[in-house]
Design a protein around this motif. Sequence first.
Motif, PDB file in Angstrom:
ATOM      1  N   GLU A  45       1.124  -0.976  -0.445  1.00  0.00           N
ATOM      2  CA  GLU A  45      -0.409   0.091   0.292  1.00  0.00           C
ATOM      3  C   GLU A  45       0.786   1.323   0.215  1.00  0.00           C
ATOM      4  O   GLU A  45       0.735   2.098  -0.855  1.00  0.00           O
ATOM      5  N   GLN A 100       2.368   1.747  -2.935  1.00  0.00           N
ATOM      6  CA  GLN A 100       1.354   1.702  -4.517  1.00  0.00           C
ATOM      7  C   GLN A 100       1.799   0.832  -5.475  1.00  0.00           C
ATOM      8  O   GLN A 100       1.366   1.320  -6.350  1.00  0.00           O
ATOM      9  N   ILE A 101       1.834  -0.275  -4.958  1.00  0.00           N
ATOM     10  CA  ILE A 101       1.693  -1.817  -5.762  1.00  0.00           C
ATOM     11  C   ILE A 101       1.075  -2.731  -5.570  1.00  0.00           C
ATOM     12  O   ILE A 101       0.959  -2.920  -4.073  1.00  0.00           O
ATOM     13  N   ASP A 102       0.545  -3.835  -6.010  1.00  0.00           N
ATOM     14  CA  ASP A 102      -0.080  -4.929  -5.497  1.00  0.00           C
ATOM     15  C   ASP A 102       0.456  -6.189  -5.032  1.00  0.00           C
ATOM     16  O   ASP A 102       1.929  -5.941  -5.209  1.00  0.00           O
TER      17      ASP A 102
END
Length: 439
Positions: A425, A428-430
């Motif tokens: 989170e 900002q990546i999965d």
Amino acid sequence: MSIRKENLLIVDDDYDMLEVLDRHLKQENYHTYKAGSVMEAIDILKHSSIDLLITDLQMPGMNGMELVKYVDDHYPEIPKLVITGYPSIDNALTAIKSGALDYLPKPFTKSELLTSVKKSLVNRKSAKKTASSPEIRNNYGGMVGSSAKFEELVDIIERVKNNRATILIRGESGTGKELVARAIHYKGSFAQNPFIAVNCGAIPENLLESELFGSTKGAYTGASETREGYFQAANGGTIFLDEIGTASLAVQVRLLRVLQEKEVRKLGGRNSEKIQVRVIAATNSDLREMVEKGTFREDLYYRLNVVDILTPPLRERKEDILPLAKTFLDKYQRDYGKTGLKLSDKTVEILKRYNWPGNIRELENVIQRAIIMSEDEILPQDLPASVKYQVPAVDEELVALKEVEKKHILKVLAAVDQNKSKAAEILQIDRKTLREKIK
């Protein structure tokens, strides 16, 4: 503080030799005047107190022997040292008979020069008495200080203030070159006459000529009337030409004529006017380098450099930082309607430690700002960050982008206690992408 030494007049048409002699003598703390001809030397003698004449013999026009005879008749108390590149027994005998105390053939060493100078001064016909302990002046002509460098500067001003010899003031920006020029004028015998300060760098090149020398009606587009220039306005007094290195070659030619002929002609005019003006020029540029590049006339450089004054940077007169700071503190408190402000001990420590690349002008600006920012005491937080201690920048090793990315991911994971969901989170990546990167 250095001991006061004598005023020496050096006369030689070889300007390179003048520079060498000047440098050697200044290293021994003698004060020097320089002249490229006999007539220039006589003009300096008329308006200055000279303790020793050092002159070449072979010069165009009136030669050095004529100067020796002139000085022996008009200023018999001044000892004379003759130097020449054409040594002969006849010349030596003639020089001695004409009043010279010593005769030094070229080439000579620095040691030989200094020995002859000291011998001539010891044997002079009437030795001058000098003060055993010069007065310490904390405030002189608007200049503030008590350091050895400050006292040396004041000593030079005292020597030149009452004559019209042309003066060149050199020094970094912010070292107070105009203050020195004003002190020379207002402390001297011409103080009741005009002092005109001209910033050559602030006047457009196409206007500088008419501003300096005046212009007649119709001399150029827009010249609707005949008007006087700064030189005419300064007649009888002093003109201060700041940033002289910015003057165009055309202005330099006209200025050279003013210095040579002691007369000025308005732009567009036919008649010249005789004037009597002391010229003080100032520069933070290297005029010698400009001469070599062809952007400043060599003959003008030597005309301006009869007396050379170097204003020391503030980093070389650290003892003067606090007196200057207190002077500015008093000045701007009055301007801003404040009273009772003082410098904290830590602030004083910071001011003394800083190197002041902008010199006195930078110190003045810092104190002015601090007064605005402070309440009843000037604290370190009232000073700009640039004045306070700076941590030296550390050059990081240049690495590949993936190495930077790896380092940042590990840092984020450590911060969230290896919680991959929170890390993904923040990054900002999965989570799938994060797992691949971890692998």
